[in-house]
Design an enzyme around this catalytic site. Structure first.
Site, PDB file in Angstrom:
ATOM      1  N   SER B 129      85.177  28.916  39.103  1.00 55.35           N
ATOM      2  CA  SER B 129      84.650  27.613  39.464  1.00 55.35           C
ATOM      3  C   SER B 129      83.684  27.730  40.657  1.00 55.35           C
ATOM      4  O   SER B 129      82.888  28.672  40.691  1.00 55.35           O
ATOM      5  CB  SER B 129      85.822  26.672  39.764  1.00 55.35           C
ATOM      6  OG  SER B 129      85.375  25.343  39.843  1.00 55.35           O
ATOM      7  N   ASP B 190      83.328  24.702  28.531  1.00 56.26           N
ATOM      8  CA  ASP B 190      83.564  24.408  29.954  1.00 56.26           C
ATOM      9  C   ASP B 190      82.433  23.523  30.516  1.00 56.26           C
ATOM     10  O   ASP B 190      81.261  23.882  30.450  1.00 56.26           O
ATOM     11  CB  ASP B 190      83.628  25.739  30.720  1.00 56.26           C
ATOM     12  CG  ASP B 190      83.991  25.540  32.181  1.00 56.26           C
ATOM     13  OD1 ASP B 190      84.018  24.376  32.640  1.00 56.26           O
ATOM     14  OD2 ASP B 190      84.239  26.556  32.856  1.00 56.26           O
ATOM     15  N   HIS B 320      87.956  24.415  31.423  1.00 55.90           N
ATOM     16  CA  HIS B 320      87.647  25.004  32.720  1.00 55.90           C
ATOM     17  C   HIS B 320      88.901  25.570  33.391  1.00 55.90           C
ATOM     18  O   HIS B 320      88.854  26.614  34.038  1.00 55.90           O
ATOM     19  CB  HIS B 320      87.003  23.950  33.620  1.00 55.90           C
ATOM     20  CG  HIS B 320      86.586  24.481  34.960  1.00 55.90           C
ATOM     21  ND1 HIS B 320      85.630  25.439  35.101  1.00 55.90           N
ATOM     22  CD2 HIS B 320      87.009  24.190  36.228  1.00 55.90           C
ATOM     23  CE1 HIS B 320      85.470  25.722  36.385  1.00 55.90           C
ATOM     24  NE2 HIS B 320      86.301  24.976  37.088  1.00 55.90           N
TER      25      HIS B 320
END
Lengths: 568, 602
Positions: B129, B190, B320
């Site tokens: 991330s 994602d 994600h």
């Protein structure tokens, strides 16, 4: 080249669709309708004052049937309505507009003029607001006219051009109008026309008067399946005719938001294709609902062939643009050759490059002729191009370009004059024999350069390597020599007039020298100028003295050439 | 198919370890974590950040800023720009600020320093991330700092990272040959790698909730409408950007698009490095071309049908958090890599290969083809100019001889300025031939139409330097011969062509020299201007007069400038005669001058 060619009609359509201005424009039209729903609707309103400023043109309630008549710009001019005359140029002196649209425009001319002035004023502010001008149906046609009119008023080297978005508008003018708009290279990019295949309005005039109307700008053609952008006027015309619905009121807001949702979806096609371009075009035709999933027909095949041609044309245009730099460099090489030729001819027994070229005794003169031709062709084309385009656009670029042109004019025009007088020509300047591009180059330069009151020291010092500032100097020398002949052999009246003209010329020469505006090459022994001087001394009454003759007698030409002579 | 470890220079084991470390407690207050449990590798793991302010800061609509916006970052990232065009890289300001915190932590510098000193085989910067985004900046920082010697030791491996820089970052990394050290894994669905393509204003509300969901362990999934809005806004902006880029890739000439871009803001961010798209069934689609990656970011995440939007939006958020583990840790990676860039012609319809697994439509495939085609075109452009090398050599040789010939006379600068002889004219033609070719090259660079590596190519830098040193004096001579300074202005301000400015910047960049320090090819212009001032009886700029003399002395010592500057008839000596009290005080040049004058007398 063709194997890796693409067509971006779908991608540009998607970009248009997902960007705000189109939706802002439609919302403004909706709002404009609400402003005074009961009273007589106004022709236009400013819906949003800034960022962007949005002007929406309304649709008058009257029917469009029977409104397809065109009116020519020349008859508008006769009616004292010449506000679109600026679009005309030498190749297209006349064009036609839809009469109904121009009638609407005329009906509120004063209000539109006010709006135009306000927008022009705003465009001069430090951070000018962007402008969207929009309208549906015939309102869009008036919006188009207004945008053209506004474009002419803006200083486009500073202000951003407005964006005109029309929804389901009938076409506004003929092929000549399109040609006229194209002459302003950046203007067509201001027009986006959105047309649904459910909307009968855009094709109304076309089917009633086939061949009379021609589109310009970008068309976003929409179907229930998708949309694609088109630029080729013939293909647009062909597709417009195909829309054939009786659906009266077309709600572009709904159409656009549907398409916007669809844009996130995977639109699957099963085309077994290998060529990228073919696939691009087929997916475009599928998106606008022309080509369903079935096998392409003959008609579609021929359409695709024409679309391919259009893409190739764009590609060639692009290549041409990128080649222009190369061409300019080639011209610099030619100029270098001429410079050397001039340098080589700078000998008393030759008399400078003008006389050498005029006498043509050498093989290198033939080469020079070749360079001269190429340079003249190049500059003639460039000047014509610039002349046809608006002068204000790209003004910045023009100064450097103009200096290159000036240098060319001063170097090459003498050769052109030599050719002219060698063949027994007369009155080069006064009888319209002078090529137009020389005249324009000279005219533009005087618009940019203010003459100095007194010549600078460095101008004096560099006079040795300079060219004659007046590129027609040699034509004047030629004329003066003809006058000398006239004094010798002409009638009494002629003699007197010729002598007076000769004296005027003599005075001009002297004042040019004072300004260091003549190249010292004119003093070379065998030059036409020196021959004239000899002839002049022979015909002028004796005793005679003048500033020029004194200058020559005192051999001041040498100091002049060295850049050390200071005029009293 | 290919071996992933060979390609990336990092073993499958270490990729998995990076993934495990990154996913392990990926959000936290800690800036970074150092793992030294492997004997020959150090892992520096960056933690993700969890508030909107830590993702977007500053005034940019996309949270963007120029990478040199602060003193420390200007110093830390000297290569992140295009050399000739001087476009500076744009990066995410919030992530840069987060990384700044790390650099201020003495531990960070110490750990990195230790790893370099110990000669570890591998230093891996990694993160999931936003942690991945910060890891990218850290890697660039490392390469800039230890670049010349230790490049092979650094690797960046990210998982579901948002984009962090504009195309200049990609351009610069390729030029420095660092691009291959960056490896990004992205789940097909994602949402995070796409988030930076939307302006903050369009997603702010939703982002608050979604980031909260990402960080607070066990926090319930946000409301469907939030996911839906986030998906729609992010994808709509991604779509606009991808289409805009595709139009360029396809050679669109319609100026309407440029017109429209005045009205809207497009995200500046672009991918860089190597991308591996995880299809969800174990396959990894590998792409190196940033333009193709951008297209794929849109096309691989499209809906199959309008009514799928909620389900897809949900998938996009869950992917994600949850999918990297199953896709990367529980499978073997080696067998499943599919290269897209290397394909000659991408099939335009589904053909049963891995591209089907990304759900690519014909339109998407056309865009990928166009992206590949553009890269090819750039290489072709370079081949075109390589073909002109011969022509350039002939003219360079001719001008070299011209210079040598005049070295025994007044020097080629003065000879050229006089244009007395046929050979001066020939030299002028050669100058113009070279100018034509170089102008063409520079024009292509200006449009970024040459491969990114071009401005870092030693051959071309050397060629450009030779060209500049040999030919620029002739351009200056020509400029002042025609007194262009009268109507256009001083050469250095108005007249210096890009074909000399660009190669000078390349040379300075390559040798880590100060910008503007290598003006040995254009010092004649200074001499002319000073001489003009002196001749006109005006005041000679003292500082400039001294600087020219000091510089000349230095350049002659460094033998980048020839001693013919001091020839008796040279313009430089004309100036020197007029300088009076300003005449060189420096010992070095005085010595040089005496030396040379003696030689030429004897």
């Amino acid at each position: 080249m063709t194997s890796n060619q693409f067509s971006s009609g779908l991608e540009s359509a998607n970009f248009v669709l997902t960007s705000d201005p189109v939706h802002q424009a439609w919302n403004a039209i909706e709002k404009q309708k609400q402003i005074n729903p009961n009273a007589e609707p106004s022709l236009f309103d400013e819906i949003q004052p800034e960022n962007p400023t949005i002007i929406a043109f309304g649709t008058p309630p009257s029917s469009l049937s029977g409104q397809e008549a065109l009116v020519s710009s020349s008859s508008l001019k006769e009616d004292n309505f010449a506000h679109f005359e600026f679009l005309c140029n030498k190749t297209n002196p006349n064009f036609s507009l839809n009469q109904a649209a121009i009638q609407l425009f005329k009906s509120q001319y004063q209000e539109l003029l006010q709006l135009k002035e306000k927008l022009v004023e705003n465009s001069k502010s430090r951070t000018p607001s962007l402008v969207i001008i929009t309208g549906q149906s015939v309102g869009g046609s008036v919006a188009t006219l207004f945008t053209l009119w506004l474009l002419q008023g803006l200083n486009l080297s500073k202000a951003k051009r407005p964006l005109c978005v029309t929804f389901g508008s009938p076409l506004v003018g003929d092929e000549q109008l399109r040609q006229c708009v194209l002459k302003f290279s950046t203007w067509k990019s201001c027009f986006l026309h959105i047309v649904s295949n459910q909307d009968p309005t855009p094709q109304l005039f076309i089917s009633r008067k086939p061949g009379a109307y021609k589109p310009f700008g970008t068309f976003l053609l929409c179907s229930a399946l998708g949309c694609a952008c088109f630029e080729d006027p013939d293909i647009i015309l062909e597709q417009l005719v195909k829309t054939n619905s009786q659906n009266q009121e077309c709600h572009y807001g709904n159409i656009l938001s549907d398409l916007k949702c669809k844009a996130l979806c995977n639109f699957s096609t099963e085309a077994k294709l290998d060529s990228s371009l073919q696939a691009c075009l087929i997916t475009q035709l599928q998106a606008i609902g022309i080509l369903l999933q079935q096998q392409p027909s003959k008609e579609i095949d021929s359409l695709i062939v024409r679309m391919k041609k259009h893409e190739t044309k764009l590609l060639i245009q692009k290549k041409k643009n990128s080649d222009s730099d190369k061409k300019l460099n080639e011209m610099k090489v030619h100029m270098a050759f001429l410079e050397w030729y001039k340098k080589e001819s700078r000998q008393p027994k030759i008399g400078g490059y003008y006389d050498r070229y005029r006498n043509q005794g050498n093989i290198s003169d033939v080469n020079v002729n070749e360079f001269k031709k190429k340079l003249m062709n190049y500059w003639e084309d460039s000047v014509t191009e610039v002349e046809n385009k608006p002068q204000i656009e790209g003004a910045h670029f023009r100064v450097r370009w103009l200096w290159a042109g000036t240098n060319y004019r001063r170097m090459v025009e003498p050769l052109n004059i030599a050719d002219y007088y060698k063949d027994g020509g007369k009155n080069y300047k006064s009888e319209g024999k002078r090529p137009k591009h020389f005249i324009l180059l000279e005219k533009w330069l005087t618009g940019v350069v203010k003459p100095e009151a007194t010549p600078s020291k460095s101008k004096r010092e560099s006079v040795g390597a300079s060219l004659n500032e007046d590129s027609c100097f040699w034509a004047q020398v030629e004329e003066a020599r003809i006058l000398c002949n006239l004094v010798k052999n002409g009638s009494v009246d002629e003699k007197e007039r010729a002598l007076q003209e000769l004296k005027n010329f003599e005075a001009d020469v002297y004042s040019s020298l004072k300004n260091y505006a003549l190249s010292p090459e004119i003093f070379l022994e065998k030059s036409s100028f020196m021959q004239w001087l000899k002839e002049y001394k022979g015909v002028v009454e004796q005793p005679y003295s003048s500033l020029l003759l004194d200058f020559m007698k005192e051999r001041n030409d040498q100091a002049y050439e060295e850049g050390t002579f200071i005029f009293p | 198919m290919g071996s992933i470890s060979e390609k990336l220079g990092i073993s499958e084991e270490y990729i998995k370890k990076s993934c495990r470390l990154s996913l392990n407690d990926q959000f936290g207050t800690e800036l970074f974590h150092v793992d030294k449990s492997s004997s020959d590798a150090v892992f520096i793991v960056f933690k993700g950040v969890c508030t909107v302010e830590e993702w977007f800061s500053g005034d940019g609509a996309f949270g963007e800023t120029k990478i040199n916006y602060k003193d420390w970052s200007k110093e830390a990232f000297p290569s992140m720009r295009s050399i000739g065009n001087e476009d500076v890289a744009i990066v995410n300001q919030a992530f840069l600020e987060r990384f700044e915190l790390a650099t201020k932590d003495p531990n960070f510098g110490k750990e990195v320093g230790l790893a370099v000193e110990e000669g570890k085989k591998l230093i891996v910067f990694t993160g999931h991330s936003s942690g991945g985004a910060i890891a990218m900046l850290a890697t660039i920082w490392f390469l800039e700092k230890y670049g010349k010697k230790n490049t092979e030791t650094a690797k960046c491996v990210t998982f579901g990272a948002p984009l962090v820089g504009n195309f200049i970052v990609s351009h610069a990394l390729k030029r420095e040959k660092w691009s291959k050290f960056f490896t990004h894994f992205v789940m097909r669905y994602d949402i995070v790698p796409r988030i930076m393509l939307a302006p903050l204003s369009s997603i702010q509300q939703e982002l608050v909730h979604v980031l909260h969901y990402f960080t607070a362990n066990g926090h319930p999934y946000p409301h469907d409408s939030i996911a839906r809005n986030l998906y729609t806004n992010v994808m709509r902006n991604t779509s606009a950007l991808a289409s805009h880029a595709a139009c360029k890739l396809m050679g669109n000439t319609n100026m309407l698009l440029e017109k429209l871009t005045n009205f809207i803001k497009l995200s500046p961010y672009r991918p860089f490095g190597r991308y591996f798209f995880c299809t969800g069934n174990g396959k990894l689609i590998h792409l190196d071309n940033p333009e193709a990656v951008l297209q794929l970011l849109f096309y691989s995440c499209q809906l199959n049908h309008e009514n799928e939007i909620e389900a897809t939006a949900r998938k996009c958020i869950k992917a994600h958090l949850e999918d990297y583990k199953t896709e990367l840790l529980e499978r073997s990676l080696e067998e499943n890599v599919v290269d897209v860039d290397e394909r000659e012609q991408l099939p335009l319809a589904s053909d049963g290969t891995a591209l089907d697994d990304l759900g690519l439509s014909t339109r998407g495939r056309l865009c990928l083809r166009a992206a590949g085609e553009l890269e090819k075109q750039k290489r072709k452009n370079q081949e075109q100019i390589e073909k002109k090398r011969k022509e350039m050599e002939v003219s360079m040789k001719g001008l070299g001889e011209y210079k040598t010939f005049n070295a025994e006379r007044a020097g080629y600068y003065n000879a050229f300025k006089k244009q007395d002889e046929k050979r001066d004219f020939n030299a002028n033609v050669m100058r113009l031939v070279l100018a034509g070719i170089w102008d063409e090259i520079i024009e292509m660079l200006r449009r970024y139409d040459l491969p990114d590596e071009f401005e870092g190519d030693d051959n071309w830098i050397a060629l450009g330097t030779n060209f500049r040193r040999l030919v620029e004096p002739l351009d200056i001579a020509n400029y002042y011969r025609h007194a262009k300074n009268e109507d256009t202005g001083a050469y250095m301000n108005k007249g210096r062509p890009r074909r000399y400015r660009y190669p000078q910047s390349w040379h300075e960049k390559k040798n880590d020299l100060k910008k503007g320090s290598c003006g040995e090819s254009c010092f004649w212009a200074d001499v002319e201007e000073l001489l003009k001032a002196a001749n006109n009886g005006g005041k000679v700029d003292e500082e400039r007069a001294v600087k020219v003399q000091v510089d000349v002395a230095k350049w002659i010592e460094d033998s980048v400038l020839d001693k013919e500057v001091f020839l008796k008839e040279s313009t430089f000596l004309q100036l020197w005669d007029k300088l009076g009290p300003l005449k060189l005080q420096q010992e070095c040049i005085r010595a040089l001058m005496t030396d040379i004058t003696n030689v030429s007398i004897s």
